[in-house]
Each structure stands twice: as C-alpha cells, then as structure tokens.
Write an enzyme that holds these catalytic residues in place. Structure first.
Site, PDB file in Angstrom:
ATOM      1  N   HIS A 167      19.040  12.037  18.042  1.00  0.00           N
ATOM      2  CA  HIS A 167      18.426  11.703  19.526  1.00  0.00           C
ATOM      3  C   HIS A 167      18.217  10.236  19.752  1.00  0.00           C
ATOM      4  O   HIS A 167      18.648   9.647  20.668  1.00  0.00           O
ATOM      5  CB  HIS A 167      16.963  12.504  19.377  1.00  0.00           C
ATOM      6  CG  HIS A 167      17.101  13.911  19.149  1.00  0.00           C
ATOM      7  ND1 HIS A 167      17.787  14.754  19.961  1.00  0.00           N
ATOM      8  CD2 HIS A 167      16.639  14.601  18.155  1.00  0.00           C
ATOM      9  CE1 HIS A 167      17.800  16.112  19.458  1.00  0.00           C
ATOM     10  NE2 HIS A 167      17.169  16.093  18.350  1.00  0.00           N
ATOM     11  N   ARG A 181       8.913  24.802  20.273  1.00  0.00           N
ATOM     12  CA  ARG A 181       9.102  24.974  18.841  1.00  0.00           C
ATOM     13  C   ARG A 181       8.541  26.101  18.479  1.00  0.00           C
ATOM     14  O   ARG A 181       8.708  26.754  17.342  1.00  0.00           O
ATOM     15  CB  ARG A 181       8.520  23.755  18.337  1.00  0.00           C
ATOM     16  CG  ARG A 181       9.146  23.351  16.991  1.00  0.00           C
ATOM     17  CD  ARG A 181       8.272  22.119  16.333  1.00  0.00           C
ATOM     18  NE  ARG A 181       6.985  22.554  16.097  1.00  0.00           N
ATOM     19  CZ  ARG A 181       6.323  21.673  15.399  1.00  0.00           C
ATOM     20  NH1 ARG A 181       6.643  20.699  14.552  1.00  0.00           N
ATOM     21  NH2 ARG A 181       4.835  21.696  15.223  1.00  0.00           N
ATOM     22  N   ARG A 193       7.328  12.337  10.757  1.00  0.00           N
ATOM     23  CA  ARG A 193       6.472  13.392  10.800  1.00  0.00           C
ATOM     24  C   ARG A 193       6.207  14.217   9.708  1.00  0.00           C
ATOM     25  O   ARG A 193       5.167  14.391   9.045  1.00  0.00           O
ATOM     26  CB  ARG A 193       6.251  14.318  12.016  1.00  0.00           C
ATOM     27  CG  ARG A 193       6.112  13.688  13.478  1.00  0.00           C
ATOM     28  CD  ARG A 193       6.183  14.668  14.593  1.00  0.00           C
ATOM     29  NE  ARG A 193       7.731  14.976  14.763  1.00  0.00           N
ATOM     30  CZ  ARG A 193       8.356  16.042  14.830  1.00  0.00           C
ATOM     31  NH1 ARG A 193       7.647  17.180  14.357  1.00  0.00           N
ATOM     32  NH2 ARG A 193       9.559  16.118  15.104  1.00  0.00           N
ATOM     33  N   HIS A 232      25.415  17.244  14.787  1.00  0.00           N
ATOM     34  CA  HIS A 232      23.903  17.938  14.681  1.00  0.00           C
ATOM     35  C   HIS A 232      23.629  19.338  14.954  1.00  0.00           C
ATOM     36  O   HIS A 232      23.913  19.677  16.030  1.00  0.00           O
ATOM     37  CB  HIS A 232      23.185  16.815  15.630  1.00  0.00           C
ATOM     38  CG  HIS A 232      21.417  17.182  15.112  1.00  0.00           C
ATOM     39  ND1 HIS A 232      21.206  16.814  13.886  1.00  0.00           N
ATOM     40  CD2 HIS A 232      20.468  17.672  15.856  1.00  0.00           C
ATOM     41  CE1 HIS A 232      19.599  17.134  13.764  1.00  0.00           C
ATOM     42  NE2 HIS A 232      19.245  17.643  15.036  1.00  0.00           N
ATOM     43  N   HIS A 277      21.516  22.936  14.185  1.00  0.00           N
ATOM     44  CA  HIS A 277      20.659  23.733  13.363  1.00  0.00           C
ATOM     45  C   HIS A 277      21.198  25.393  13.818  1.00  0.00           C
ATOM     46  O   HIS A 277      20.663  25.779  15.052  1.00  0.00           O
ATOM     47  CB  HIS A 277      19.151  23.775  14.042  1.00  0.00           C
ATOM     48  CG  HIS A 277      18.627  22.592  13.916  1.00  0.00           C
ATOM     49  ND1 HIS A 277      18.264  21.792  12.831  1.00  0.00           N
ATOM     50  CD2 HIS A 277      18.400  21.529  14.777  1.00  0.00           C
ATOM     51  CE1 HIS A 277      17.727  20.560  13.040  1.00  0.00           C
ATOM     52  NE2 HIS A 277      17.711  20.537  14.239  1.00  0.00           N
ATOM     53  N   ASP A 320      23.021  20.664  18.522  1.00  0.00           N
ATOM     54  CA  ASP A 320      21.694  20.624  17.995  1.00  0.00           C
ATOM     55  C   ASP A 320      21.132  22.129  18.226  1.00  0.00           C
ATOM     56  O   ASP A 320      21.285  22.909  17.329  1.00  0.00           O
ATOM     57  CB  ASP A 320      20.868  19.667  19.000  1.00  0.00           C
ATOM     58  CG  ASP A 320      19.407  19.623  18.404  1.00  0.00           C
ATOM     59  OD1 ASP A 320      18.966  20.390  17.428  1.00  0.00           O
ATOM     60  OD2 ASP A 320      18.362  18.967  19.129  1.00  0.00           O
ATOM     61  N   HIS A 375      15.982  12.851  12.159  1.00  0.00           N
ATOM     62  CA  HIS A 375      15.512  13.195  13.682  1.00  0.00           C
ATOM     63  C   HIS A 375      14.560  11.646  13.831  1.00  0.00           C
ATOM     64  O   HIS A 375      13.833  11.356  13.188  1.00  0.00           O
ATOM     65  CB  HIS A 375      14.454  14.299  14.104  1.00  0.00           C
ATOM     66  CG  HIS A 375      15.358  15.622  13.924  1.00  0.00           C
ATOM     67  ND1 HIS A 375      14.608  16.638  13.114  1.00  0.00           N
ATOM     68  CD2 HIS A 375      16.413  16.082  14.505  1.00  0.00           C
ATOM     69  CE1 HIS A 375      15.179  17.861  13.344  1.00  0.00           C
ATOM     70  NE2 HIS A 375      16.363  17.323  14.053  1.00  0.00           N
TER      71      HIS A 375
END
Lengths: 439, 439
Positions: B268, B81, B207, B58, B60, B319, B231
C-alpha cells in the site's frame, strides 16, 4: 410473440424476481410474469442474472479509435485533445459511419441498448457543409440502428475555439457559423426520424458557445421538449476562463441562460462550488458522470453524492470509450468518491444500477425504458452469474455493480432484437486500422 | 519438449517480437526464437499478444468470499474489516484450502502465474495451534500447486490488536503469542518445501507487531535471504497511532528496526511523507500497490511515481480480490495518479507491464521469471487482440495495460503447465456458498 424466461432478474426500482416469463411484441415488452416454474418450450432460457438495458448517456463514437493509442508521454486533457483532433480531421461520412457502427456494436455487446451521441463533427474538412448538411448525423443514426441500439442524437452547437476566439483548424468541421444555421440544420434532421430516434440539442461548452448562443440553444430545446446536454466544468481552466469573461461560473452562466432543468444533462460536472451544486440540484438537471474517461483524462473526481442530495439525478456515460463497460462506470462513481473521501458507501448498488438504466434512458428522452415492465422497451441484458468474476456473488445488484465486467454479458435483447456480437472485434479492427494506416 | 508459437509477443524489458517459437523443458523455457515464419506442426499456435506471466504480489486468498457482499451501508476500512473477520472466523483447513484453490484458479485463468500470499490465519478458532501447526499454510501451498501457480507464502507475524493492545477475538487465530514461536513454526514450514515454493516473512503492520518484534522478524528474513512484506500506512489512523506510541512514522519505525531493503515490500504505502518516500526509495524497498483494493477500501491514492523516482520499485497485488484483474491494477496506478494530479503520463506502459511481471516475480523471491527468455520459468499469457475491448489497438504493451481485461486472457501456461480454466466458476461457487450458508 417472442418469449424469454429469466432465471433471476432485477426488474428495476429494486424489484428482484426469479423465473420470470417475458413476452415481447415488436420493440416492447408485452408481459412480465415472475415465478413461472415451467416455462413453455418456445421461451428462450436466459440463465444467470438479467437486468434492463443500459443507457450510455455520453458518447463521442469516433473517440473509440484512440483507445490504447494516446498513452505515450506526459500531458493533460489538452494534449490528449490534440490527438483526438488528429483523428477528427481524417473522418468522412463513410468512415464515420463504419467507426460508429463498430463502436455501437461494442456497446450493444456489453448490454448498452441506448446511446446519447454528443455529435459535433458536422462539416467537411474545409468547414463547408456537405451536400446533405446532416450526412454525418444521419451516419450516426444509421450506425446505431444497424448495430441494434436506440440513439439520442445530441446535435452539438459549437461555434468558437474559446470565449471570444473563433473556431480554427478542425473546429471548422464543428461550427455552423451561427445559431440560426445550427437550429435550421437540426430541425431538418428532426423531421426525418420516427419515434425510435430522439434528436436533441447539445451546447458543447461555455467555451464553444457564447452567452446569447447558449440561451438560443436552450430555447430551441425547451420549445421542442428535447433533451439538452452540455459539457460542464470538466477542467478548471474552463471555470477560470468563464469567471474571467463573465464574472461567474459555467454553471451560473448556463443557469442564467435558461439551460438547466429537468430535461438537461450536465456532463462531467467535475469542478463545482456549493452554489453550482445547488443550481444543478434545484433545477433537477441530470449529472452525467463519465468516470473511466475522467480517470483517463486526469479530470478529477466530481461531487456525485452532493449533486444527488441537492436534487440532481445521476446518469452515466463512457464518453471517450477508453473503456466501454457500464459496470465499471457504475462502481467507479462510488470507488472514486471513496478515494477522495476516505469513506465507503456513498451510493447504494440500487441507486447506481438505476442511474445506468431507468434514469439514464429518461435523460436521453426515452421515458419508458430501463425497467422490465409491460410496455417498456424490450431490453434484456443477461449476466453470467458463474464466471470467474461473478461466481460466489449472490445478489443481482451487487453482482452487476461490484463484480461483473462487460465480458460477463452473455445475451442482449435490445428493443426486441437479439444482438449478435460475434463480429464486433473484426468490425472494430476494420474501421480503426485505416485511420492509422495500419489496417 | 512442448513447443508454442507466439503470433506477437512482449518478451519483457520492452522487447517486442513476432512469430516466436518457444520450447519448454519442465517448468522452464528452453529456447526462444523470433521470426520463425513456418513453425513445426507440433507447436501450439498462440494467436494474439503473448506476455510473460503476471505476479500477484499481495493476496489474502480468503477475502475472495467477500466479493459483492460488503457493499451495503456506509463505513470505512474498519467496518469492512469487521465483515472480513466474520469470514475468517468460519474457516477451517479444508474450507481454507477449497477457497484458496478456487481463488488461485481465478488468478491463473487471468494470467497470474505466481502469488504472494500474506497469510495470517494460522490457528484454530480458539487460538490454539492445530496438531500440525502449519496446516493452514500447507493448505495454501497445496491450493496454489493444485491451481497451477507458484506461491511465495509470506507467513505473517501478528501479535497484537494494536500498539499495546493484545490480540482479541478472531485475532487469536492470527497470533503465535511471541516471535520465537512464530519463527520456529515458519522454519518448520520452510524445511518442507522445494524450489517451486518460497516461504518468506511478513510483518502484519506496525499495529500488530511491537518494535522489537519487527526487528526480530526482519533479522529472521535477512538471515534466510527471504522476502519480507508488510502493510504500510494504508490508513491515516495507523500513522497517527504510530506517531503517538513511538514518535515517528511507520516507515521510520520499520527502517530503524532494519525492515526496509531490497528484499522487502511495503504494501500500500499510501500515506507517506517526503521523508518516508526517501527511506523507502533509498533502501530499494518494493512498493506494492493494490489499486483496486485501495479504491474499494477508500484508502486513498499513494505517491507511486515519487516512490519510483526515489528508488523504490513498483509491484502490484489484488489484495482483497474485490477484483482479480492485473490489467486493471496496472492502469489503475496511472489513472488514479491522474485523478489526484490532473496530469497524464506518470507511468509508461512499459514500466507498468514490467511492474506486473519481472519486478513482481522478483519481489516474491523468484528472480528468473516474468520474461520470455531461455531459462526463465515457462509462463506465457496470451491476450485476445480482437475482442470488443482490444480490437483496433496495435501495440502489445498498450493493449495489455490500457485496453485488455482479465476476460481477454485466452491461454495461460504457468511453469510449463497449460491452465484449464473451464471449472473456475463452479469451484468458486462451491467454496464460497457454504461460508454464507447459501450454497
């Protein structure tokens, strides 16, 4: 005089500077001048970020032999302790020295310039005093000097296996039998050393020293203005036992016995009530957290921020040396508190770096250390600012606390002496192998 | 054919061997012979402990620019974020490539030979498609190839800011507007690449994708036998929102939409009920833990062992790249579970090492990787067994999981190619500086 030129530096107390010319006289910094663009050719260039020396405030040097060897099967703190005792049984003054020297050399390589050694392995395997009754403590002091660190030898009083249970098995190596014999031995040790060594006191725990003994050790330390350290509430079982025996928490017991105060350090301080936090804070006791060990031993996460807000001062230690990396210890205080609170930002990077430097040294009895200022101990720790881990990070404190690892330390000056780390691995292997018969 | 001779090796599945002669043909291992005491002179000697390549499941990549820059003030996952979005706004195909290549080069230097990139930064700053609508994904694939890693590009469907809230601000760069446009773009991308690249799917979260969209992405992935990542329950707020909107947990929603299964990875999986654990385990979904990020973002500690016992399989990711160190990720799974349980020994070192190697690669769609066996991808990661951190540790798995750090990786072969890590720091600084205007 030796001179160093620091490309970027965190001088302590939030002061950042570039192009700092530093001169060293003996074990102290003689001058510190920022903004020297053209340093003399004789000055050693330290590229990257330089910070003051790190203080490792809680060490059991011989536990280094356990790294990577205690990870089989399940278990708790107590089953881990059985394995640790198995190593403790095998050590003699020579192997204790060799293992401590190698462990301290690993520390020095990672920027640690002062160690607080919580020393309880005093006597021979039968529990008798060695001919020189301080031979084991002297081995540690010699090991630290030979590895290039300052040491606070926290000579540990350990009299009992538990509340109302006599020392047994290897614990007989720890026990002096009574407080008077402990105090006499430690006074003998104190007389032998000069200003580069602090000989302080430790109370192993409320399990290992009875109530009147705690008070006696505390008096000993206060009379001599010596640091006084103790393990505190690392495990809930200790709290339960103390409540059952004394009707109060370990913190309260130590407080009533006079063991808290501004020269005292409570190590771990994991499982505390609000009242405990208030006693530790109100007395300005140091709270010495050892996060990588507390992870390893499944201790839990202590209330670091609450302690600080109450008036306690954070210091840090690598304790069992499952890891020796003060950068990881610094960030772990914040990160583990995040895990239990679901919020970020409990500690500023400045606070964490100060805990690992100035505050840490002070808790070990070395007041003028952990800053890059004239008169302070000449400790300089240089971090590579362009390693795979640190590249792209711009601020010194953030780099040290949230990006660097022990492996990013490229240059260490400790008490004016440049540390040579080229043989650390070989020294460790040579010291540890024979203890496990796999040399 | 290239030959390597491994002093000590962990071959996968608990198999240890010494003096292993390995030959490489193209990107695969051709032969693996232990106990070769006198290797040919042409074989490169790899001293220390060699393990298979590590899988970082994972990533980014662009979050690497945030390392050491988000540690001021308090805040939560959500305030972090905002900072991450600020970087996402600034990237274009060239800077995205440069940052990803440098980040992947850091990974390769630390023994990672395959990355699962959870890619959602698809469109231009106004939210319009680039002329080549996959230019950003192609940048990542080129970056991985140029850095020497295999990549599973997990092209991420992201349609909404929250349940029933349209994408806004920088999120317009993430959204394809609807599932059909997402699927068509990803199918175009899949057609361009050969066997060294996996193009899979990701659902950003419950979401960001509505219920029918989740089902559509799952169908897309199942039809193509592609990995499907998402996620899951990183934050309690996600659970609360999902319960309010759908009357069920995110895990249940994903299950009912057909998104769980043996090619799926739940990233997660932090805040789960017993029923959630049973659904993930019963469907043999991978549970991809990212412990250093979960510490950094104050997420909490997931139920890793419960998931494994239920039938889910652990994989690991770095991550947000607050840290890139799969050795720390491995031990953190065990250590953080110790912190919340007060017991040790939840995971064996073998299990953790298998999670970071064979299981990890499989979760990214590379079945024949993460072991040192003929026919597997030719990945070899050599660890210094005599560094200050590793010296004195005797067993390979314990050394990798409980002693080593990323800095102890001395030699990496990835898909048959020897990795040169000498320029990683410079590359990172050059890619990150301009994003913060401090180059």
């Amino acid at each position: 005089m030796t001179a160093y030129w620091l490309e970027h530096a965190w001088l302590g107390s939030g002061r950042l500077a570039d192009h700092v010319l530093v001169t060293v006289d003996g074990d102290r910094l003689a001058s510190v001048e920022p903004d020297i663009v053209a340093p003399p050719a004789s000055a050693t260039r330290l590229r990257g970020f330089t910070i003051p020396g790190l203080a490792n405030c809680h060490s059991h040097a011989f536990h280094r032999a356990l790294r990577g060897r205690t990870q089989e099967g399940r278990g708790t703190f107590w089953t881990w302790r059985d394995q640790m005792y198995a190593v403790a049984e095998r050590l003699d003054p020579d192997s204790y020295y060799a293992l401590a020297r190698a462990t301290y050399a690993e520390m020095a390589a990672t920027g640690i310039t002062c160690v607080g050694e919580f020393h309880y392995l005093h006597h021979d395997p039968a529990g008798h005093r060695y001919d020189d009754h301080n031979v084991m403590g002297r081995a540690l002091i010699a090991a630290a000097r030979d590895a290039g660190l300052r040491i606070a030898l926290l000579d540990t009083c350990y009299l009992a296996a538990g509340i109302d249970r006599p020392a047994e098995g290897v614990q007989r190596r720890f026990s002096d039998g009574d407080i008077e014999r402990w105090a006499q031995r430690v006074d003998d040790l104190r007389e032998s050393y000069a200003s580069d060594v602090v000989v302080g006191a430790a109370i192993h725990s409320v399990r290992a020293v009875p109530r009147d003994g705690i008070a006696a050790v505390a008096r000993w330390a206060h009379t001599r203005e010596a640091p006084l350290h103790f393990h505190l509430s690392e495990q809930l079982a200790e709290n339960d036992g103390c409540e059952a025996a004394y009707g109060m928490s370990p913190t309260r017991l130590l407080f009533e016995a006079g063991a808290l105060g501004p020269r005292s350090s409570a190590v771990h301080a994991t499982h505390l009530s609000d009242a405990d936090v208030a006693l530790l804070g109100g007395s300005q006791t140091y709270a010495c957290f050892c996060p990588t060990t507390e992870r390893d031993l499944a201790d839990g996460v202590g209330r670091s921020r609450d302690l600080q807000e109450a008036g306690a001062r954070l210091s840090l230690g690598s304790d069992s040396h499952a890891v020796i990396d003060m950068f990881e210890e610094m960030r772990a205080v914040e990160l583990d508190e995040r895990l239990t609170s679901s919020t970020r930002g409990h500690w500023s990077t400045e606070e964490l770096l100060t805990a690992a430097t100035g505050i840490g040294h002070a808790s070990l009895g070395f007041a003028n250390a952990g800053t890059i200022t004239p008169g302070a101990f000449a400790d300089l720790v240089t971090l590579d600012a362009s390693s795979p881990r640190t590249a792209g990070v711009r601020k010194a404190a953030e780099l040290a606390v949230f990006a660097a690892s022990a492996a990013d330390v490229t240059h260490v000056v400790s008490g004016g002496r440049a540390i040579d780390s080229s043989r650390v691995g070989r020294e460790l292997a040579k010291a540890i192998g024979p203890l496990w018969e796999d040399a």
